[in-house]
Write an enzyme that holds these catalytic residues in place. Structure first.
Site, PDB file in Angstrom:
ATOM      1  N   ARG A  16       0.827  -1.210   0.000  1.00  0.00           N
ATOM      2  CA  ARG A  16       0.000   0.000   0.000  1.00  0.00           C
ATOM      3  C   ARG A  16       0.862   1.262   0.000  1.00  0.00           C
ATOM      4  O   ARG A  16       2.057   1.212  -0.277  1.00  0.00           O
ATOM      5  CB  ARG A  16      -0.951  -0.034   1.190  1.00  0.00           C
ATOM      6  CG  ARG A  16      -1.925  -1.218   1.135  1.00  0.00           C
ATOM      7  CD  ARG A  16      -3.023  -1.059   2.155  1.00  0.00           C
ATOM      8  NE  ARG A  16      -4.011  -2.124   2.099  1.00  0.00           N
ATOM      9  CZ  ARG A  16      -5.123  -2.140   2.814  1.00  0.00           C
ATOM     10  NH1 ARG A  16      -5.402  -1.137   3.647  1.00  0.00           N
ATOM     11  NH2 ARG A  16      -5.981  -3.134   2.721  1.00  0.00           N
TER      12      ARG A  16
ATOM     13  N   CYS B  60      -9.233   7.520  14.477  1.00  0.00           N
ATOM     14  CA  CYS B  60      -9.660   6.991  13.184  1.00  0.00           C
ATOM     15  C   CYS B  60     -11.006   7.610  12.814  1.00  0.00           C
ATOM     16  O   CYS B  60     -11.630   8.317  13.608  1.00  0.00           O
ATOM     17  CB  CYS B  60      -9.759   5.478  13.231  1.00  0.00           C
ATOM     18  SG  CYS B  60     -11.097   4.871  14.287  1.00  0.00           S
TER      19      CYS B  60
ATOM     20  N   LYS C  30       2.286  -3.120   4.480  1.00  0.00           N
ATOM     21  CA  LYS C  30       2.625  -1.715   4.680  1.00  0.00           C
ATOM     22  C   LYS C  30       4.129  -1.550   4.843  1.00  0.00           C
ATOM     23  O   LYS C  30       4.766  -2.303   5.582  1.00  0.00           O
ATOM     24  CB  LYS C  30       1.892  -1.168   5.913  1.00  0.00           C
ATOM     25  CG  LYS C  30       0.379  -1.198   5.772  1.00  0.00           C
ATOM     26  CD  LYS C  30      -0.313  -0.652   7.010  1.00  0.00           C
ATOM     27  CE  LYS C  30      -1.835  -0.663   6.843  1.00  0.00           C
ATOM     28  NZ  LYS C  30      -2.522  -0.113   8.028  1.00  0.00           N
TER      29      LYS C  30
ATOM     30  N   CYS D 141      -6.271   1.633  13.043  1.00  0.00           N
ATOM     31  CA  CYS D 141      -5.942   2.589  11.981  1.00  0.00           C
ATOM     32  C   CYS D 141      -5.276   3.860  12.505  1.00  0.00           C
ATOM     33  O   CYS D 141      -4.557   4.520  11.754  1.00  0.00           O
ATOM     34  CB  CYS D 141      -7.198   2.946  11.189  1.00  0.00           C
ATOM     35  SG  CYS D 141      -7.842   1.565  10.216  1.00  0.00           S
TER      36      CYS D 141
END
Length: 615
Positions: free
Chosen positions: A168, A454, A233, A503
């Site tokens: 990502r 988040c 990631k 997140c």
């Protein structure tokens, strides 16, 4: 690169996994598990095409089917719904979140202004900065998706690979002073981002009306037909600077400086990640482990090898066990290093062979003078939400100064924004523009500076409790308590999430609130409360209490800050204090948690309730 040789089952720790050579090998079969439905849909999608184009053109339906909804993620899109409204009502259609792929958060003036324009026209007038240095739009309708994609393409931006089982958006250390060494690190991050970009043509065909390619003849050389087992990631920094929370990545890369002032090589870390599930002791948050050091010319070989090991060894049967951290846990860091070295055909310098600089998190808010005399301005953005509302016109102010002075932009890892290349002569005018739009150039207090939340309600389908809408009311009350105890300038790092997926990077914070039970009335639901993380991101927090009501959060913090005041050592931070004191003693000090809820020990795994660990 050399292929990974066959591995005897007896040589593997934990799962007895034998690697299968080639893209998207049979990790699920080796484990004895049946591949998940996602593996089948990826393999049968025609390299992420599926029926997306046909469903996109069917405007009689506001959304896409379940299979297409999963494929949308690879194109940077999540299908959502307004959860403040009746989910079954025809008046509550599907809406979409679209996330840009912006390597290291670096943007030209033209790119930022296009995102601003698209947010105004299609995204309810809101830009949402993320912890991975990119931008999300929310509330996009199906019929507006293609115009958004076209707008991004017009300024050489995209959302391809921003979500899904793929590498990502790559994060990168901020470079407020345009340091030449950090410029090299930026190039490294950009090269990695480009290297791991999907080669499939589906994105161009579906969203940009590009020329169609025969999917059967098309090759995804690195990812194969099934891509990766889960998201992957990557973060890139310089050793010593942990602004990006390096250890939370599947792969973290930290550049080292040689005697010539240039990059000499890179420390590589693998197996970080914050995603977990409640009541699932087989899931936990983890910090990346040190794989080793490699000289600068060999980094891409190592990075590709790490991704290939995860591609072939990651769990494709159980998606809750499919991240790189579980592959590391199942097999051990030494085994991962062995496989990477077999791939590359050379040895890495092992951990401990050279000292790693101590980690810190620099401050980026406020005015900074760059070496050429120009200025940079770091702006605090509450929960990353750039919007005009409640008498403060942040979105308009940023767009105006970026447009007028053609400022470059850096999106920061704590959901903030940096405006760069500001002429000295423009400082007063820019300050006045923000003042006229009722935007304060400084955070209200220290506790606001690195606090994050988040999105959660009303758009995230996974949200259990409030997060972004909770933080603005919580922070002033926290600040009042900190002033009460004389800690307003020593405020701990606080992060809030509406579910356990992490997140907002909660599990490295000094205080983390993780949504656990939805609200049954107007009191706001309940949260897991974590304490003891390190302010510099080098230590995971530990679970203090579960199902703690939002209505009782301030009294709990009051007791914690009181205990910190009375019992800390000289200069001891809140995170260090709550990590040092045994949990039973801390519970006795605060005296507010009922016996039925006390956790007098801590699990060795972050996010797992003590006593429920499974080996």
């Amino acid at each position: 690169m050399a292929a990974i040789p066959a591995v005897e089952k007896s040589s593997l720790r934990g799962v007895g996994l034998a690697l299968v050579s080639g893209p998207a090998g049979g990790a699920a079969a080796a484990r004895g598990g049946k591949p998940s439905r996602n593996e089948k849909l990826k393999a049968e999608s025609g390299h992420l095409r599926g029926t997306l184009k046909e469903e996109l053109n069917d405007l009689s339906k506001s959304g896409f089917g379940k299979t297409s909804g999963d494929l949308l993620k690879f194109h940077g899109i999540y299908q959502e719904q307004n959860r403040d409204a009746d989910a079954k009502s025809e008046a509550n259609p599907a809406i979409f979140m679209l996330r840009g792929r912006i390597s290291g958060g670096r943007m030209t003036p033209e790119q930022y202004l296009m995102y601003d324009k698209l947010a105004t026209k299609y995204g309810h007038g809101s830009i949402r900065l993320t912890t991975r240095q990119t931008i999300q739009f929310h509330w996009i309708t199906k019929g507006d998706l293609k115009p958004v994609f076209k707008g991004l393409n017009d300024v050489l931006s995209e959302s391809k690979g921003a979500c899904g089982d793929i590498v990502r958006n790559v994060t990168c250390v901020p470079n407020v002073f345009d340091d030449p060494f950090l410029k090299e690190v930026e190039k490294t991050a950009r090269s990695i981002s480009d290297h791991f970009r999907s080669t499939a043509n589906a994105y161009n065909e579906i969203w940009l009306d590009g020329k169609q390619v025969n999917a059967e003849e098309e090759k995804e050389t690195l990812y194969g037909e099934k891509y990766l087992p889960r998201k992957f990631k990557i973060g890139v920094t310089v050793e010593g600077n942990n602004a990006i929370d390096l250890m939370t990545n599947d792969m973290g890369i930290a550049a080292t400086k040689g005697p010539d002032g240039k990059i000499s090589g890179y420390h590589v870390y693998v197996g970080g990640g914050h995603g977990r599930s409640h009541n699932a002791p087989d899931t936990w948050a983890a910090q990346a482990q040190h794989l080793g050091w490699v000289e600068r010319g060999k980094l891409m070989d190592v990075a590709e090898a790490v991704v290939k090991v995860q591609r072939d060894a990651g769990d494709r049967a159980n998606r809750k066990h499919a991240r790189m951290k579980y592959t590391v846990d199942d097999n051990g860091i030494d085994w991962i290093r062995e496989q990477v070295e077999n791939h590359c055909g050379f040895k890495m310098e092992p951990p401990g062979a050279r000292r790693v600089q101590d980690w810190n998190v620099p401050k980026y808010h406020g005015w900074h003078t760059m070496p050429d005399g120009s200025l940079a301005l770091g702006l605090h953005v509450m929960s990353g939400r750039i919007i005009d509302q409640q008498g403060s016109y942040l979105k308009s102010a940023i767009a105006k100064v970026v447009d007028k002075f053609k400022l470059s932009v850096e999106l920061l890892p704590d959901q903030d924004i940096m405006l760069k290349n500001i002429p000295q002569a423009a400082k007063e005018e820019i300050s006045n523009i923000f003042k006229e739009n009722r935007v304060d150039l400084k955070p209200p207090a220290k506790v606001f500076e690195r606090a994050m939340a988040c999105v959660a309600f009303p758009t995230c389908s996974l949200a259990i409790t409030e997060s972004e809408r909770y933080l603005p009311s919580l922070l002033p009350r926290m600040n009042t308590l900190l002033k009460k105890y004389g800690f307003k300038d020593e405020a701990p790092v606080l992060r809030v999430t509406g579910c356990p997926n992490g997140c907002a990077r909660p599990y490295t914070a000094e205080i983390a609130l993780v949504g656990q039970e939805p609200a049954k009335d107007t009191t706001g639901g309940s949260y897991q409360v974590y304490v003891g993380g390190a302010a510099n991101g080098t230590r995971l927090a530990e679970l203090l209490v579960e199902k703690w009501p939002a209505a009782n959060m301030v009294p709990l913090m009051d007791k914690l800050f009181s205990a910190w005041k009375k019992n800390r050592t000289a200069g001891e931070t809140f995170g260090d204090f709550t990590h040092r004191v045994p949990r039973s003693e801390l519970n006795n000090m605060i005296g507010i948690i009922p016996d039925s809820m006390r956790l007098d020990t801590v699990s060795k795994r972050c996010g797992v309730t003590p006593g429920t660990e499974k080996e």
